[in-house]
Scaffold this motif. Structure first.
Motif, PDB file in Angstrom:
ATOM      1  N   UNK A 276       0.807  -1.214   0.000  1.00 50.05           N
ATOM      2  CA  UNK A 276       0.000   0.000   0.000  1.00 50.05           C
ATOM      3  C   UNK A 276       0.839   1.262   0.000  1.00 50.05           C
ATOM      4  N   UNK A 277       2.093   1.162   0.450  1.00 52.34           N
ATOM      5  CA  UNK A 277       2.986   2.308   0.382  1.00 52.34           C
ATOM      6  C   UNK A 277       3.270   2.722  -1.046  1.00 52.34           C
ATOM      7  N   UNK A 278       3.428   1.735  -1.932  1.00 53.30           N
ATOM      8  CA  UNK A 278       3.621   2.050  -3.350  1.00 53.30           C
ATOM      9  C   UNK A 278       2.374   2.718  -3.907  1.00 53.30           C
ATOM     10  N   UNK A 279       1.209   2.274  -3.450  1.00 52.38           N
ATOM     11  CA  UNK A 279      -0.054   2.827  -3.943  1.00 52.38           C
ATOM     12  C   UNK A 279      -0.206   4.289  -3.531  1.00 52.38           C
ATOM     13  N   UNK A 280       0.068   4.621  -2.268  1.00 56.30           N
ATOM     14  CA  UNK A 280      -0.069   6.020  -1.847  1.00 56.30           C
ATOM     15  C   UNK A 280       1.028   6.883  -2.457  1.00 56.30           C
ATOM     16  N   UNK A 281       2.172   6.283  -2.761  1.00 55.49           N
ATOM     17  CA  UNK A 281       3.237   7.026  -3.439  1.00 55.49           C
ATOM     18  C   UNK A 281       2.783   7.442  -4.833  1.00 55.49           C
TER      19      UNK A 281
ATOM     20  N   UNK B 225       3.492   2.511   6.770  1.00 54.87           N
ATOM     21  CA  UNK B 225       3.505   1.552   7.875  1.00 54.87           C
ATOM     22  C   UNK B 225       4.162   0.268   7.375  1.00 54.87           C
ATOM     23  N   UNK B 226       5.434   0.060   7.755  1.00 52.48           N
ATOM     24  CA  UNK B 226       6.200  -1.092   7.254  1.00 52.48           C
ATOM     25  C   UNK B 226       5.951  -1.253   5.760  1.00 52.48           C
ATOM     26  N   UNK B 227       6.160  -0.177   5.026  1.00 53.28           N
ATOM     27  CA  UNK B 227       5.679  -0.089   3.652  1.00 53.28           C
ATOM     28  C   UNK B 227       6.790   0.219   2.654  1.00 53.28           C
ATOM     29  N   UNK B 228       6.517  -0.123   1.406  1.00 60.47           N
ATOM     30  CA  UNK B 228       7.399   0.261   0.317  1.00 60.47           C
ATOM     31  C   UNK B 228       7.182   1.731  -0.030  1.00 60.47           C
ATOM     32  N   UNK B 229       8.279   2.419  -0.304  1.00 61.40           N
ATOM     33  CA  UNK B 229       8.221   3.826  -0.704  1.00 61.40           C
ATOM     34  C   UNK B 229       9.073   4.001  -1.959  1.00 61.40           C
ATOM     35  N   UNK B 230       8.553   3.565  -3.103  1.00 66.01           N
ATOM     36  CA  UNK B 230       9.354   3.605  -4.330  1.00 66.01           C
ATOM     37  C   UNK B 230       9.611   5.028  -4.814  1.00 66.01           C
ATOM     38  N   UNK B 231      10.684   5.183  -5.567  1.00 65.54           N
ATOM     39  CA  UNK B 231      10.969   6.427  -6.265  1.00 65.54           C
ATOM     40  C   UNK B 231      10.392   6.311  -7.675  1.00 65.54           C
ATOM     41  N   UNK B 232      10.512   7.366  -8.448  1.00 62.84           N
ATOM     42  CA  UNK B 232      10.056   7.320  -9.830  1.00 62.84           C
ATOM     43  C   UNK B 232      10.704   6.145 -10.554  1.00 62.84           C
ATOM     44  N   UNK B 233       9.893   5.352 -11.253  1.00 63.16           N
ATOM     45  CA  UNK B 233      10.418   4.235 -12.022  1.00 63.16           C
ATOM     46  C   UNK B 233      10.700   2.980 -11.221  1.00 63.16           C
ATOM     47  N   UNK B 234      10.424   3.003  -9.911  1.00 66.99           N
ATOM     48  CA  UNK B 234      10.627   1.829  -9.060  1.00 66.99           C
ATOM     49  C   UNK B 234       9.285   1.185  -8.717  1.00 66.99           C
TER      50      UNK B 234
ATOM     51  N   UNK C  75       9.229  -7.609   4.750  1.00 71.53           N
ATOM     52  CA  UNK C  75      10.098  -6.583   4.161  1.00 71.53           C
ATOM     53  C   UNK C  75      11.291  -6.442   5.100  1.00 71.53           C
ATOM     54  N   UNK C  76      12.475  -6.434   4.541  1.00 69.01           N
ATOM     55  CA  UNK C  76      13.673  -6.362   5.359  1.00 69.01           C
ATOM     56  C   UNK C  76      13.673  -5.069   6.187  1.00 69.01           C
ATOM     57  N   UNK C  77      13.831  -5.163   7.534  1.00 64.89           N
ATOM     58  CA  UNK C  77      13.860  -3.952   8.354  1.00 64.89           C
ATOM     59  C   UNK C  77      14.930  -2.950   7.906  1.00 64.89           C
ATOM     60  N   UNK C  78      16.070  -3.447   7.449  1.00 64.32           N
ATOM     61  CA  UNK C  78      17.097  -2.523   6.963  1.00 64.32           C
ATOM     62  C   UNK C  78      16.623  -1.769   5.728  1.00 64.32           C
ATOM     63  N   UNK C  79      15.826  -2.419   4.890  1.00 66.47           N
ATOM     64  CA  UNK C  79      15.264  -1.743   3.725  1.00 66.47           C
ATOM     65  C   UNK C  79      14.262  -0.686   4.171  1.00 66.47           C
ATOM     66  N   UNK C  80      13.457  -1.015   5.162  1.00 70.82           N
ATOM     67  CA  UNK C  80      12.509  -0.034   5.677  1.00 70.82           C
ATOM     68  C   UNK C  80      13.243   1.203   6.195  1.00 70.82           C
ATOM     69  N   UNK C  81      14.307   0.982   6.950  1.00 76.45           N
ATOM     70  CA  UNK C  81      15.083   2.118   7.465  1.00 76.45           C
ATOM     71  C   UNK C  81      15.674   2.935   6.327  1.00 76.45           C
ATOM     72  N   UNK C  82      16.171   2.248   5.308  1.00 75.18           N
ATOM     73  CA  UNK C  82      16.760   2.935   4.167  1.00 75.18           C
ATOM     74  C   UNK C  82      15.724   3.779   3.428  1.00 75.18           C
ATOM     75  N   UNK C  83      14.536   3.217   3.224  1.00 70.35           N
ATOM     76  CA  UNK C  83      13.482   3.962   2.535  1.00 70.35           C
ATOM     77  C   UNK C  83      13.042   5.163   3.360  1.00 70.35           C
ATOM     78  N   UNK C  84      12.884   4.975   4.670  1.00 67.93           N
ATOM     79  CA  UNK C  84      12.482   6.086   5.530  1.00 67.93           C
ATOM     80  C   UNK C  84      13.498   7.217   5.466  1.00 67.93           C
ATOM     81  N   UNK C  85      14.762   6.858   5.442  1.00 65.69           N
ATOM     82  CA  UNK C  85      15.812   7.865   5.362  1.00 65.69           C
ATOM     83  C   UNK C  85      15.787   8.581   4.013  1.00 65.69           C
ATOM     84  N   UNK C  86      15.587   7.816   2.942  1.00 60.45           N
ATOM     85  CA  UNK C  86      15.605   8.405   1.600  1.00 60.45           C
ATOM     86  C   UNK C  86      14.482   9.414   1.404  1.00 60.45           C
ATOM     87  N   UNK C  87      13.304   9.120   1.950  1.00 63.19           N
ATOM     88  CA  UNK C  87      12.177  10.023   1.746  1.00 63.19           C
ATOM     89  C   UNK C  87      12.112  11.114   2.822  1.00 63.19           C
TER      90      UNK C  87
END
Length: 240
Positions: free
Chosen positions: A82-87, A101-110, A196-208
């Motif tokens: 759902x994170x990709x959907x709201x993005x 919430x423990x979600x994907x946060x893609x960038x453009x083209x991801x 979803x890997x917690x390290x990936x979640x942290x990375x996405x949170x930091x990126x956005x």
């Protein structure tokens, strides 16, 4: 809670009362059943959408229709896929903020899938089973051990029985224009996540540049820690 972006915090919307909750893959709107009463008690107008889970475009269109029906500013909350959907849907001018919430946060083209592939597969990945039509389901072991391992046995049984088959087109759909570039964001990291890997979640949170909280939860913190999730939503809505 620790803020990873003072700028995002300062941009918090003021008194947004409309909240649209967006579920993830293999789920439906009932995944927010414990959070909805908490938000309603605070006077918030809450809508939990029902995604078709047929493609990212279809799912984003569902959220856009829900936004159009609301009178006034809206906060979008997305779990997992759902994170990709709201993005994708969050560029609407009514949207004042995004909560992941423990979600994907893609960038453009991801896509959600391409983000997940940037790290070693999480334990849940081995429990995803496709059918002949390209829809994916989770095994019982996947639900019980890697999706919702901190819920009660009866709750796990309901999630397994009611899971919504999810098209690979949804998880593989690329975001066209990521809303988090222009909207303030909040992120809840689930430190015990096995989907979803917690390290990936942290990375996405930091990126956005999200205002970030970390809780000791499985992949479904809105069910295992609903009070914490509701609290973050209330803060993002400017109610705290």
């Amino acid at each position: 809670m620790n803020s990873s972006s003072a700028e995002a915090a300062s941009a918090a919307p003021s008194q947004v009362k409309n909240v649209i909750l967006v579920h993830g893959a293999w789920a439906d709107g009932s995944s927010w059943s414990k959070v909805i009463p908490l938000l309603n008690a605070k006077g918030m107008n809450v809508v939990a959408v029902q995604l078709p889970l047929t493609s990212l475009a279809d799912d984003a269109a569902t959220v856009k229709r829900a936004i159009a029906l609301e009178d006034g500013p809206v906060l979008l909350v997305g779990h997992s896929y759902g994170g990709a959907v709201i993005t994708e849907a969050g560029n609407d001018p009514k949207v004042r903020g995004l909560v992941y919430v423990a979600a994907f946060a893609p960038d453009d083209g991801q896509s959600a899938g391409s983000l997940g592939a940037t790290m070693a597969p999480p334990p849940l990945a081995a429990e995803v089973k496709p059918d002949r039509e390209g829809f994916l389901k989770l095994t019982k072991a996947g639900i019980y051990e890697s999706f919702a391992q901190d819920l009660s046995a009866p709750e796990k049984a309901i999630l397994y029985a009611a899971q919504a088959p999810t098209s690979a087109k949804s998880l593989g759909g690329n975001v066209t224009s990521a809303a988090w570039h222009s909207k303030p964001s909040w992120y809840i990291v689930a430190s015990e996540d096995r989907a979803i890997q917690p390290d990936l979640e942290k990375s996405m949170a930091n990126k956005i540049h999200a205002t970030t909280s970390t809780i000791p939860s499985s992949h479904v913190p809105m069910l295992s820690h609903p009070d914490v999730v509701a609290d973050v939503i209330e803060q993002a809505a400017g109610l705290k």
